[in-house]
Design an enzyme around this catalytic site. Structure first.
Site, mmCIF file in Angstrom:
data_model
loop_
_atom_site.group_PDB
_atom_site.id
_atom_site.type_symbol
_atom_site.label_atom_id
_atom_site.label_comp_id
_atom_site.label_asym_id
_atom_site.label_seq_id
_atom_site.Cartn_x
_atom_site.Cartn_y
_atom_site.Cartn_z
ATOM 1 N N HIS A 1 0.869 -1.185 0.000
ATOM 2 C CA HIS A 1 0.000 0.000 0.000
ATOM 3 C C HIS A 1 0.905 1.234 0.000
ATOM 4 C CE1 HIS A 1 -3.811 -1.882 2.074
ATOM 5 N NE2 HIS A 1 -4.089 -1.637 0.805
ATOM 6 N N CYS B 1 -2.407 2.687 9.124
ATOM 7 C CA CYS B 1 -3.423 1.716 8.706
ATOM 8 C C CYS B 1 -4.623 1.713 9.644
ATOM 9 C CB CYS B 1 -2.839 0.312 8.675
ATOM 10 S SG CYS B 1 -1.518 0.096 7.499
#
Ligand code: ARG
Length: 274
Positions: free
Chosen positions: A157, A253
Protein backbone atom coordinates in the site's frame (compact mmCIF):
# COMPACT_ATOMS: atom_id res chain seq x y z
CA UNK A 1 -10.77 3.94 14.00
CA UNK A 2 -12.04 0.44 14.57
CA UNK A 3 -11.01 -1.51 17.70
CA UNK A 4 -9.17 -4.79 16.94
CA UNK A 5 -11.71 -6.77 18.95
CA UNK A 6 -11.73 -9.55 16.35
CA UNK A 7 -8.24 -9.08 14.94
CA UNK A 8 -6.47 -12.28 13.93
CA UNK A 9 -4.26 -13.53 11.12
CA UNK A 10 -6.04 -16.47 9.51
CA UNK A 11 -5.22 -15.68 5.89
CA UNK A 12 -2.28 -14.05 4.15
CA UNK A 13 -2.80 -11.25 1.65
CA UNK A 14 0.50 -9.48 2.21
CA UNK A 15 4.01 -10.72 3.09
CA UNK A 16 3.71 -9.56 6.72
CA UNK A 17 0.84 -11.96 7.43
CA UNK A 18 1.84 -15.41 8.66
CA UNK A 19 -1.19 -17.36 9.92
CA UNK A 20 1.12 -19.73 11.83
CA UNK A 21 2.27 -16.88 14.11
CA UNK A 22 -0.04 -16.40 17.09
CA UNK A 23 -1.56 -12.98 17.79
CA UNK A 24 -1.86 -11.77 21.36
CA UNK A 25 -5.33 -10.23 21.15
CA UNK A 26 -5.40 -8.50 24.57
CA UNK A 27 -2.02 -6.96 23.73
CA UNK A 28 -3.24 -5.86 20.28
CA UNK A 29 -6.22 -4.17 21.93
CA UNK A 30 -4.07 -2.50 24.56
CA UNK A 31 -1.62 -1.17 21.95
CA UNK A 32 -4.46 0.14 19.83
CA UNK A 33 -6.07 1.84 22.85
CA UNK A 34 -2.82 3.70 23.54
CA UNK A 35 -2.94 5.08 19.99
CA UNK A 36 -6.62 6.07 20.29
CA UNK A 37 -6.01 7.75 23.65
CA UNK A 38 -2.96 9.55 22.30
CA UNK A 39 -5.00 11.10 19.48
CA UNK A 40 -7.58 12.27 22.01
CA UNK A 41 -4.91 13.66 24.33
CA UNK A 42 -3.57 15.66 21.38
CA UNK A 43 -7.01 17.20 20.95
CA UNK A 44 -8.25 15.14 18.01
CA UNK A 45 -11.73 13.72 17.78
CA UNK A 46 -11.76 9.95 17.36
CA UNK A 47 -14.89 8.33 15.96
CA UNK A 48 -15.30 4.59 16.14
CA UNK A 49 -16.52 1.98 13.73
CA UNK A 50 -18.16 -1.15 15.15
CA UNK A 51 -15.82 -4.16 14.63
CA UNK A 52 -17.33 -7.25 13.02
CA UNK A 53 -16.30 -10.80 14.02
CA UNK A 54 -16.18 -11.99 10.41
CA UNK A 55 -13.82 -9.19 9.31
CA UNK A 56 -10.49 -9.62 11.16
CA UNK A 57 -8.68 -6.87 9.18
CA UNK A 58 -11.27 -4.23 10.02
CA UNK A 59 -8.91 -2.61 12.52
CA UNK A 60 -7.11 -1.24 9.45
CA UNK A 61 -9.70 1.49 9.09
CA UNK A 62 -7.60 3.57 6.70
CA UNK A 63 -8.60 1.24 3.88
CA UNK A 64 -12.35 1.83 4.15
CA UNK A 65 -12.73 5.20 2.41
CA UNK A 66 -11.06 8.46 1.46
CA UNK A 67 -12.61 11.68 2.72
CA UNK A 68 -11.67 15.11 1.44
CA UNK A 69 -13.66 18.28 2.12
CA UNK A 70 -16.35 16.13 3.69
CA UNK A 71 -16.80 14.19 0.43
CA UNK A 72 -16.53 10.42 0.71
CA UNK A 73 -15.00 8.10 -1.87
CA UNK A 74 -15.91 4.59 -0.77
CA UNK A 75 -13.51 1.66 -1.02
CA UNK A 76 -13.60 -1.48 -3.10
CA UNK A 77 -11.22 -4.14 -1.81
CA UNK A 78 -8.88 -6.24 -3.93
CA UNK A 79 -9.27 -9.40 -1.81
CA UNK A 80 -12.56 -11.16 -1.07
CA UNK A 81 -11.58 -11.52 2.61
CA UNK A 82 -12.03 -7.77 3.04
CA UNK A 83 -14.79 -7.00 0.54
CA UNK A 84 -17.55 -6.48 3.10
CA UNK A 85 -15.60 -3.89 5.05
CA UNK A 86 -16.51 -1.36 2.37
CA UNK A 87 -20.23 -1.48 3.13
CA UNK A 88 -19.59 -1.14 6.88
CA UNK A 89 -17.73 2.11 6.21
CA UNK A 90 -20.40 3.41 3.84
CA UNK A 91 -23.12 2.66 6.40
CA UNK A 92 -21.12 4.58 9.01
CA UNK A 93 -20.92 7.66 6.79
CA UNK A 94 -24.59 7.50 5.83
CA UNK A 95 -25.69 7.18 9.45
CA UNK A 96 -23.69 10.29 10.29
CA UNK A 97 -25.23 12.51 7.66
CA UNK A 98 -22.53 12.45 5.00
CA UNK A 99 -24.43 12.83 1.74
CA UNK A 100 -21.72 13.37 -0.84
CA UNK A 101 -20.72 9.74 -1.18
CA UNK A 102 -19.35 7.99 -4.25
CA UNK A 103 -19.49 4.20 -4.46
CA UNK A 104 -16.49 3.26 -6.58
CA UNK A 105 -16.55 1.29 -9.80
CA UNK A 106 -12.85 0.39 -9.55
CA UNK A 107 -10.75 -1.22 -6.85
CA UNK A 108 -9.29 1.25 -4.38
CA UNK A 109 -8.26 0.54 -0.80
CA UNK A 110 -8.97 3.99 0.58
CA UNK A 111 -6.17 5.79 2.30
CA UNK A 112 -4.04 2.70 2.01
CA UNK A 113 -3.32 3.93 -1.51
CA UNK A 114 -4.51 7.56 -1.53
CA UNK A 115 -2.47 10.22 0.26
CA UNK A 116 -3.59 13.84 0.29
CA UNK A 117 -1.14 16.73 0.08
CA UNK A 118 -1.98 20.40 -0.46
CA UNK A 119 -1.59 20.17 -4.22
CA UNK A 120 -2.20 16.53 -5.09
CA UNK A 121 -3.69 13.21 -4.29
CA UNK A 122 -0.83 10.71 -4.45
CA UNK A 123 -2.10 7.31 -5.48
CA UNK A 124 -0.43 3.92 -5.21
CA UNK A 125 -0.93 1.07 -7.67
CA UNK A 126 0.70 -2.24 -8.44
CA UNK A 127 -0.62 -4.44 -5.63
CA UNK A 128 -4.08 -3.30 -4.55
CA UNK A 129 -5.73 -0.19 -5.99
CA UNK A 130 -6.43 -0.24 -9.71
CA UNK A 131 -4.91 2.50 -11.88
CA UNK A 132 -8.49 3.10 -13.05
CA UNK A 133 -9.41 4.13 -9.50
CA UNK A 134 -6.97 7.01 -9.86
CA UNK A 135 -9.03 8.57 -12.65
CA UNK A 136 -12.15 7.89 -10.65
CA UNK A 137 -10.72 9.72 -7.62
CA UNK A 138 -9.55 12.63 -9.76
CA UNK A 139 -12.99 13.01 -11.29
CA UNK A 140 -14.79 12.78 -7.94
CA UNK A 141 -12.52 15.06 -5.92
CA UNK A 142 -11.48 17.39 -8.72
CA UNK A 143 -7.89 17.27 -7.57
CA UNK A 144 -4.88 16.17 -9.59
CA UNK A 145 -4.07 12.53 -8.92
CA UNK A 146 -0.47 11.41 -9.29
CA UNK A 147 -0.16 7.68 -9.90
CA UNK A 148 2.82 5.96 -8.28
CA UNK A 149 3.97 2.42 -9.02
CA UNK A 150 4.72 0.24 -6.01
CA UNK A 151 7.17 -2.55 -6.82
CA UNK A 152 8.10 -4.24 -3.52
CA UNK A 153 5.43 -6.58 -2.07
CA UNK A 154 6.38 -5.63 1.51
CA UNK A 155 5.17 -2.14 0.64
CA UNK A 156 1.90 -3.18 -0.93
CA UNK A 157 0.00 0.00 0.00
CA UNK A 158 1.22 3.54 -0.60
CA UNK A 159 0.84 4.28 3.12
CA UNK A 160 3.50 1.69 3.94
CA UNK A 161 6.05 3.65 1.88
CA UNK A 162 5.04 7.31 2.07
CA UNK A 163 3.62 9.60 4.71
CA UNK A 164 2.23 13.11 4.26
CA UNK A 165 3.67 15.29 7.00
CA UNK A 166 1.72 18.43 6.24
CA UNK A 167 -1.34 18.44 4.04
CA UNK A 168 -1.57 22.22 4.17
CA UNK A 169 1.86 22.23 2.51
CA UNK A 170 3.45 19.60 0.32
CA UNK A 171 5.67 17.88 2.86
CA UNK A 172 6.21 14.13 2.81
CA UNK A 173 8.60 11.40 3.89
CA UNK A 174 9.03 8.25 1.80
CA UNK A 175 11.08 5.18 1.01
CA UNK A 176 12.36 5.30 -2.59
CA UNK A 177 13.00 1.53 -2.71
CA UNK A 178 9.26 0.86 -2.71
CA UNK A 179 8.73 2.67 -6.02
CA UNK A 180 9.57 2.10 -9.67
CA UNK A 181 12.41 4.25 -11.08
CA UNK A 182 9.92 6.50 -12.88
CA UNK A 183 7.80 7.00 -9.79
CA UNK A 184 10.92 7.75 -7.76
CA UNK A 185 11.80 10.46 -10.26
CA UNK A 186 8.28 11.89 -10.00
CA UNK A 187 8.53 12.00 -6.19
CA UNK A 188 11.97 13.64 -6.34
CA UNK A 189 10.60 16.27 -8.71
CA UNK A 190 7.45 17.01 -6.67
CA UNK A 191 9.06 16.79 -3.23
CA UNK A 192 12.73 17.76 -3.51
CA UNK A 193 12.88 18.43 0.25
CA UNK A 194 11.25 15.20 1.40
CA UNK A 195 12.64 13.16 4.27
CA UNK A 196 14.07 10.01 2.70
CA UNK A 197 13.69 6.88 4.81
CA UNK A 198 16.45 4.27 5.10
CA UNK A 199 15.81 0.56 4.56
CA UNK A 200 15.61 -0.31 8.27
CA UNK A 201 13.09 2.41 9.10
CA UNK A 202 10.89 1.49 6.16
CA UNK A 203 11.13 -2.19 7.14
CA UNK A 204 9.86 -1.25 10.64
CA UNK A 205 6.84 0.28 8.83
CA UNK A 206 8.10 3.67 10.00
CA UNK A 207 6.34 5.40 7.13
CA UNK A 208 2.99 4.05 8.24
CA UNK A 209 2.67 7.19 10.33
CA UNK A 210 0.07 9.87 10.97
CA UNK A 211 0.91 13.54 11.13
CA UNK A 212 -1.42 16.33 12.20
CA UNK A 213 1.02 18.86 10.77
CA UNK A 214 2.88 19.11 14.08
CA UNK A 215 2.88 15.74 15.87
CA UNK A 216 3.93 12.65 13.96
CA UNK A 217 2.81 9.35 15.47
CA UNK A 218 4.98 6.54 14.13
CA UNK A 219 6.22 3.04 14.97
CA UNK A 220 8.85 3.28 17.71
CA UNK A 221 11.17 0.86 15.92
CA UNK A 222 11.73 3.36 13.11
CA UNK A 223 14.44 5.03 15.19
CA UNK A 224 16.18 6.70 12.25
CA UNK A 225 13.19 8.90 11.42
CA UNK A 226 12.95 10.70 14.75
CA UNK A 227 15.90 13.09 14.31
CA UNK A 228 15.04 14.18 10.75
CA UNK A 229 11.45 14.84 11.88
CA UNK A 230 12.64 16.94 14.82
CA UNK A 231 15.04 18.84 12.54
CA UNK A 232 12.04 19.95 10.52
CA UNK A 233 10.07 21.10 13.51
CA UNK A 234 7.83 18.07 13.96
CA UNK A 235 7.32 16.31 17.24
CA UNK A 236 7.71 12.54 16.69
CA UNK A 237 5.67 10.35 19.03
CA UNK A 238 6.69 6.69 19.35
CA UNK A 239 3.95 4.09 19.15
CA UNK A 240 4.14 0.34 19.66
CA UNK A 241 1.64 -1.52 17.52
CA UNK A 242 3.73 -4.68 17.34
CA UNK A 243 0.76 -7.05 17.36
CA UNK A 244 -0.94 -5.27 14.47
CA UNK A 245 2.29 -5.44 12.51
CA UNK A 246 1.51 -9.14 12.18
CA UNK A 247 -1.37 -8.09 9.94
CA UNK A 248 0.91 -5.81 7.92
CA UNK A 249 -0.21 -2.53 9.41
CA UNK A 250 0.67 0.11 11.96
CA UNK A 251 -0.35 3.63 12.99
CA UNK A 252 -1.63 4.92 9.66
CA UNK A 253 -3.42 1.72 8.71
CA UNK A 254 -5.45 2.01 11.90
CA UNK A 255 -6.43 5.58 11.16
CA UNK A 256 -8.75 7.00 8.56
CA UNK A 257 -8.73 10.77 8.41
CA UNK A 258 -12.04 12.60 8.12
CA UNK A 259 -11.04 15.76 6.29
CA UNK A 260 -13.71 18.38 6.68
CA UNK A 261 -13.67 21.42 4.44
CA UNK A 262 -13.66 23.87 7.32
CA UNK A 263 -10.72 22.30 9.14
CA UNK A 264 -8.47 22.52 6.11
CA UNK A 265 -9.41 26.14 5.53
CA UNK A 266 -8.55 27.02 9.12
CA UNK A 267 -5.18 25.23 8.89
CA UNK A 268 -4.33 27.00 5.64
CA UNK A 269 -5.15 30.37 7.18
CA UNK A 270 -2.98 29.61 10.19
CA UNK A 271 -0.15 28.65 7.87
CA UNK A 272 -0.52 31.78 5.75
CA UNK A 273 -0.60 34.08 8.77
CA UNK A 274 2.45 32.39 10.35
N1 ARG B 1 -3.97 -7.15 6.50
C1 ARG B 1 -4.36 -5.94 5.86
C2 ARG B 1 -4.28 -6.10 4.36
O1 ARG B 1 -3.36 -6.72 3.90
C3 ARG B 1 -3.50 -4.81 6.30
C4 ARG B 1 -3.94 -3.48 5.79
C5 ARG B 1 -3.05 -2.37 6.22
N2 ARG B 1 -3.60 -1.12 5.94
C6 ARG B 1 -2.98 -0.13 5.32
N3 ARG B 1 -3.57 1.01 5.24
N4 ARG B 1 -1.81 -0.30 4.76
O2 ARG B 1 -5.11 -5.60 3.63
Amino acid sequence: MCPPAHFRVTYSINPWMDPSKPVDLPLALAQWEVLRDRYRALGHTVSLLEPRPDLPDMVFAANGATVIDGRVLGARFAHPERTREAEAHLAWFRARGFTDIHEPAHINEGEGDFAVTASYILAGRGFRSSPLSHDEAQEFFGRPVIGLDLVDPRYYHLDTALCVLDDAADEVMYYPGAFSPGSRAVLARLFPDAIIAEDADAAALGLNAVSDGRHVLLPQAAAGLFAPLRDRGYEPIAMDLGELLKGGGSVKCCTQELRQEQELDVRRELLLSA
